[in-house]
Enzyme design. Structure first.
Site: not given
Ligand code: FMN
Ligand code: FAD
Ligand code: FAD
Ligand code: FMN
Ligand code: FES
Ligand code: FES
Lengths: 286, 309, 309, 286
Positions: B74-75, B133, B246-247
């Site tokens: 939850a950044i 958002c 995703g993952g």
């Molecule tokens: C710490 C963190 C911050 C994220 N910040 C953003 C962001 O600012 N904008 C956005 O579109 N997605 C953000 N995401 C989502 C990632 O871009 C991605 O869609 C999501 O993590 C799923 O992919 P993953 O499973 O490979 O991490 C963030 C994800 C994480 C873990």
């Protein structure tokens, strides 16, 4: 500063050279029980560029075995305890406690196996001013974070290390500190070793001397917070190395935010882990 | 072209990519943080941290936590702001690196303004609008959760930029295909999916959520089968390109997304575990194509043989 | 009452439970399969495999696969049928074991007929209707994905039985709270959530889905943070009891669901890994209450301190 | 039939007693490399009730260490190779190959560590009719599933074991079979050991004799399917032990369905793993 055996560098030197971090697949050289509650991991890290006191690494114990696992997933931040130059890299030592799943998995990494490492990360501790006396206050796993600091500080700073723990069994690295030839004072909550007191009590006493002093501290947040208060009252600069939870370790996940007195956040992995204790909003830390 | 002789290039919504591997917004900073580990020219490009009109400081800690095969975050909105990004972050990115900028805001006209400021900036190859958002005017539901709100958002962003426009969809919906169709209908050039899945983790000792914010977003390997399903569903519904997210943590994972219908992929959480992983994924995808007799990675897009219903 | 002196009883939608630990439909067979491992009187009760009007044989294999911290399944409708359940399965269950029967079908009137046949059967303490089935007349979307369809389903089931009625919700929705409110509005006595999350896994060597059915349901630890979020959201919206489900594998996990607002929980996939786990979870929950100074497990329900918005 | 050393039971005996399965936390006694590609795991299982040939167990290597993991998640089905009675339980032996993440994790389970086990599960092989000659055809990991069958079958059945593999290095347990004093024939695809042929070729040859024969087979699906065809043609009964993917192992997840010629499905874990090969819809198997 480059990887070294135990040669001291003058304190104003370590901040100069920044070591560009690497990601490497490290062979486990040894990973033994240290007695008490800590374990010592030695990794052979190819191309390790060296480190400065206060820097850390991210270790992923579960990602490299024949059966790669995604649980636990995140790498674990660990201070670089010390390192030894070898041909083509360094042997890096980590002193750690098993406190949860990631460190328990780390404890299972046997010689012959591999651990993924990213480091060195973070900034070095700021060195003391020329004539400052140095007090190092550490507790818990924070003890590992200050060992190289203690090892590097010039004897002209009359470094004293104050180590605290709940019981004698919770202490780590005492022998290593003692073998540096610097003064080590110990306090335990139950009196099982050293003074029967909190380590911050030792700090208060030590600050009764009027000499210009700088305090470095690393350990549980309440301990560091108390150090910060004591130092603020004594008008002594205090540097605290925070141990926030981390996902990346190099400033991209924004997960390790530490609230600042002036508002906003610092990133512990990128702007720290060491901070001027007076700049931290201690109440806002998790 | 990879050394293996496989044509790895793809065209993502008008953005030509060296190979299909991007890195995901919020997991790759502003790009330069990775330079010690990875030559960004090895990968297709990266999506920078989402930008708002003004700089934002984000949520109090704890902001992250671990979950089974996943992490929660939850950044919130923490970022340097769109102007600072253009002024200081963009020029620091090495030449030859494809940059996609990401926009997010809490109101539609603010989104459009962010898009407008990013539009036409030479180093920016395309925009991604993050529709996950919470929309202040819709009582906090995500833009991407209501087709009508999403339509207005996409239409407004479309007017604000002439360049390639991707819309990043929220997975927290009943019908991802419907959301993808809305984007296509309103003129988006492509969709990116999925963002993190809304989730909650609780600390039984404090009896509070582990994140200071309460709810957070779940990312990492745990969500991959959900993401793969949504990419496949979206691919059945639209003809604009899809960027799968995703993952993803290996070349094999990335290939799955292409098979399901994605033109390119984004690597997120895995960057934290291994900061050069996106490069290894690029190489591994080319190797897969070569081993399986595909001359072009693009031939894998949508090549999944789905059982007849 | 557990030996520890903690009152572990809860009332789930009019079903008095010895303790809050049930086992989930489809993961516990018809109950007797677990007798070598677990005395069913140690747990609150179990929900039997979902029943259709006629016996069904289910999907071709592969029906299951592994995913990160999860499994995928596409068992489909395989079950012995409602009449056979009443005739042979129910009598085999030891006395003193609380049995909840589960109904699923592809059309509303068939659901109602299953409910009617299960209604008033002495050994059945309550009914759970599984709203995650594809509705033939709505073109295959799940009953639980459309509030209007869900309302008709619940209203019809409500008319078919006078006993305790739980509705098991699909997680594949935008607003779980809205679905929970629909159930409450139509007279359900409680809701169970979540069912498995719709997902896809692909075999890159065959370039086909790993499941013969194509899509499947994701269950296990990976979905727990999603389930916990949904239980919390539903708990904010309704005042009928909630039965929490999703990735529960320890007493601590179960406690999290109570804190989030669940009155009871169901253990699913974890039964496969350790067939006596539900008993250990029951014991562990009582121990948690005792260690934390709660005289009644019920005092933990909804006790989560959620940060102010 | 109870746990035993190597005493033979008459074949009509093993089907009689069903052993109610248990779930236990088993200590790893040994877990060694067997040469070739197989490993031998020995577990000390408290209260183990014994087993009959063909029964199996579900093993969860990752669930019990200090750092319990949820990935890989599902337990892995493994034939019970043999067992040895000890006070309060039995030592259970498993012969396995590392073929993926679960078995790689199993290979990391060291003496001193623990593995969760559920078993014995499934039904025993149906015993041969009194005067039948017995041919056992096995390949791959299926070799482990038929060892206890070979060990239990009375010499009056003139048991012969036909083992197949791609290369000599892929074979397992050959010495164990040979030490039973029964005939062992080997075929490898590359001729690196035994006949340069597929094991089903050996079967065809063996069936040229007119003696009433029963075939038992376990191994890769294409191999078993071919055995079934050969036996059908020769009008010889064939029992095939299937290796479907499993989640529970005791009939509740419905994941291990095998399609039947007469329509519908059998559950491999509950109704098998051994089936009359003629009842299986081989084309419908994954
Ligand atoms: C710490 C963190 C911050 C994220 N910040 C953003 C962001 O600012 N904008 C956005 O579109 N997605 C953000 N995401 C989502 C990632 O871009 C991605 O869609 C999501 O993590 C799923 O992919 P993953 O499973 O490979 O991490 C963030 C994800 C994480 C873990
Ligand atoms: C800069 C830095 C240096 C550190 N140096 C050392 C060291 O030299 N020796 C040592 O033993 N420990 C050190 N720690 C603490 C160490 O990172 C934690 O003990 C470890 O992450 C716990 O992981 P776990 O999986 O065992 O615990 P779990 O509680 O299972 O971990 C769950 C999650 O919380 C995080 N976490 C839990 N405790 C801490 C903690 N105290 N600090 C940061 N994250 C935590 C984990 O990283 C993980 O993401 C350091 C931490 C930081 C930030
Ligand atoms: C009744 C029975 C008895 C068996 N006995 C033995 C034995 O004695 N020795 C031995 O080495 N192997 C045996 N197997 C096969 C063994 O279960 C698989 O090799 C093992 O599950 C592979 O797991 P993995 O994680 O290494 O492979 P992965 O491919 O990573 O596994 C992924 C998933 O597929 C399943 N899976 C993969 N291959 C098989 C397979 N061949 N059979 C069943 N499930 C599979 C796994 O269980 C897991 O759920 C037996 C299988 C069955 C059904
Ligand atoms: C193999 C399998 C079969 C299932 N069958 C049913 C079913 O028949 N009816 C039902 O309501 N839910 C069924 N479920 C869903 C579970 O009851 C439960 O909601 C889901 O698995 C999430 O819980 P878990 O993560 O603890 O497994 C099934 C789940 C699995 C894994
Ligand atoms: S740990 Fe990722 S930004 Fe600090
Ligand atoms: S493995 Fe679960 S029913 Fe056979």
């Amino acid at each position: 500063m480059s990887t070294r055996m135990s040669s001291k560098v003058s304190s104003d030197q370590w901040d100069g050279a920044l070591h560009s971090p690497i990601r490497a697949v490290a062979d486990v050289v040894s990973n033994g029980d240290e007695g008490l509650s800590s374990r010592r991991l030695r990794l052979r890290v190819p191309d390790f560029p060296g480190f400065a006191p206060g820097q850390f690494a991210m270790l992923s114990p579960g990602s490299l075995p024949a059966a790669p696992r995604t649980d636990p997933l995140l790498p674990r931040p660990m201070a670089i305890y010390r390192s030894f130059e070898i041909a083509g890299g360094a042997e890096v030592e980590i002193l750690y406690k098993v406190t949860g799943r990631g460190t328990a998995l780390l404890a299972e990494a046997l010689p012959g196996q591999q651990v993924s490492i990213v480091g060195p990360l973070g900034r070095a501790f700021p060195p003391p001013e020329p004539r400052e006396r140095v007090l190092i206050v550490a507790g818990g796993t924070g003890i590992a974070s200050v060992f190289d600091l203690a090892a590097q500080i010039d004897s002209s700073h009359q470094p004293t290390v104050l180590l605290g723990a709940r019981t004698a069994g919770d202490l780590m690295a005492v022998d290593d500190f003692e073998s540096l030839g610097i003064e080590v004072q110990i306090a335990t909550d139950d009196g099982s070793r050293g003074t029967h007191a909190q380590v911050t009590g030792l700090l208060s006493e030590a600050l009764e001397s009027a000499a210009p002093t700088r305090v470095y501290t690393c350990g549980p947040t309440p301990m560091m917070h108390r150090c910060a208060q004591i130092c603020a009252q004594a008008q002594v600069p205090c540097v605290a190395a925070l141990e926030n939870h981390m996902a990346c370790g190099f400033g991209v996940c924004l997960g390790c935010a530490a609230p600042l007195v002036r508002g906003g956040y610092a990133l512990v992995c990128r702007d720290g882990p060491a901070f001027d204790a007076a700049s931290i909003d201690w109440e806002g830390l998790p | 072209m990879s050394s293996a002789g496989v044509d790895t290039t793809v065209d993502l919504a008008g953005i030509p990519l060296r190979n299909p591997v991007l890195t995901a917004s919020g997991t790759f900073g502003y790009g330069t943080e990775f330079s010690p580990f990875l030559d960004l020219r090895r990968i297709g490009g990266f999506v920078a941290k989402s930008l708002t009109l003004e700089p934002r400081i984000g949520n109090p800690p704890p902001r992250i936590a671990e979950a089974p095969s996943a992490m929660l975050n939850a950044i919130s909105l923490e970022n340097v702001g769109v102007d600072e990004f253009i002024r200081t972050k963009l020029p620091a990115i090495p030449d030859g690196v494809t940059v996609i900028a990401s926009a997010f805001e809490t109101e539609i006209d603010r989104y459009a303004e962010v898009c407008a400021r990013l539009s036409g900036v030479p180093r920016i190859a395309g925009l991604e609008i993050n529709a996950s958002c919470p929309h202040v005017k819709s009582g906090g539901i995500e833009f991407g959760q209501d087709p009508a709100v999403l339509a207005r958002l996409v239409a407004s962003a479309r007017r604000a930029t002439t360049g390639p426009l991707l819309v990043k969809l929220s997975p927290n919906v009943t019908h991802i295909a419907e959301m993808a169709r809305v984007c296509e209908g309103e003129g988006a050039d492509g969709v990116s999916l999925i963002n993190a899945v809304q989730a909650l983790e609780i600390d039984t000792s404090t009896r509070r959520p582990v994140l200071a914010n309460g709810l957070g977003g779940l990312s990492g390997p745990a969500i991959r089968p959900i993401a793969l399903r949504m990419v496949w569903q979206a691919a059945q519904a639209i003809s604009i390109p899809i960027c799968g997210i995703g993952g993803i943590g290996s070349a094999e994972d990335a290939i799955k997304f292409l098979l399901a219908g994605a033109t390119a992929v984004q690597v997120g959480t895995a960057n934290y575990l291994h900061p050069a992983i996106a490069g290894e994924i690029s190489d591994g995808m080319a190797a897969y194509a070569e081993n399986h007799g595909y001359a072009r990675l693009a031939d894998l897009i949508g090549a999944l043989e789905f059982p007849a219903r």
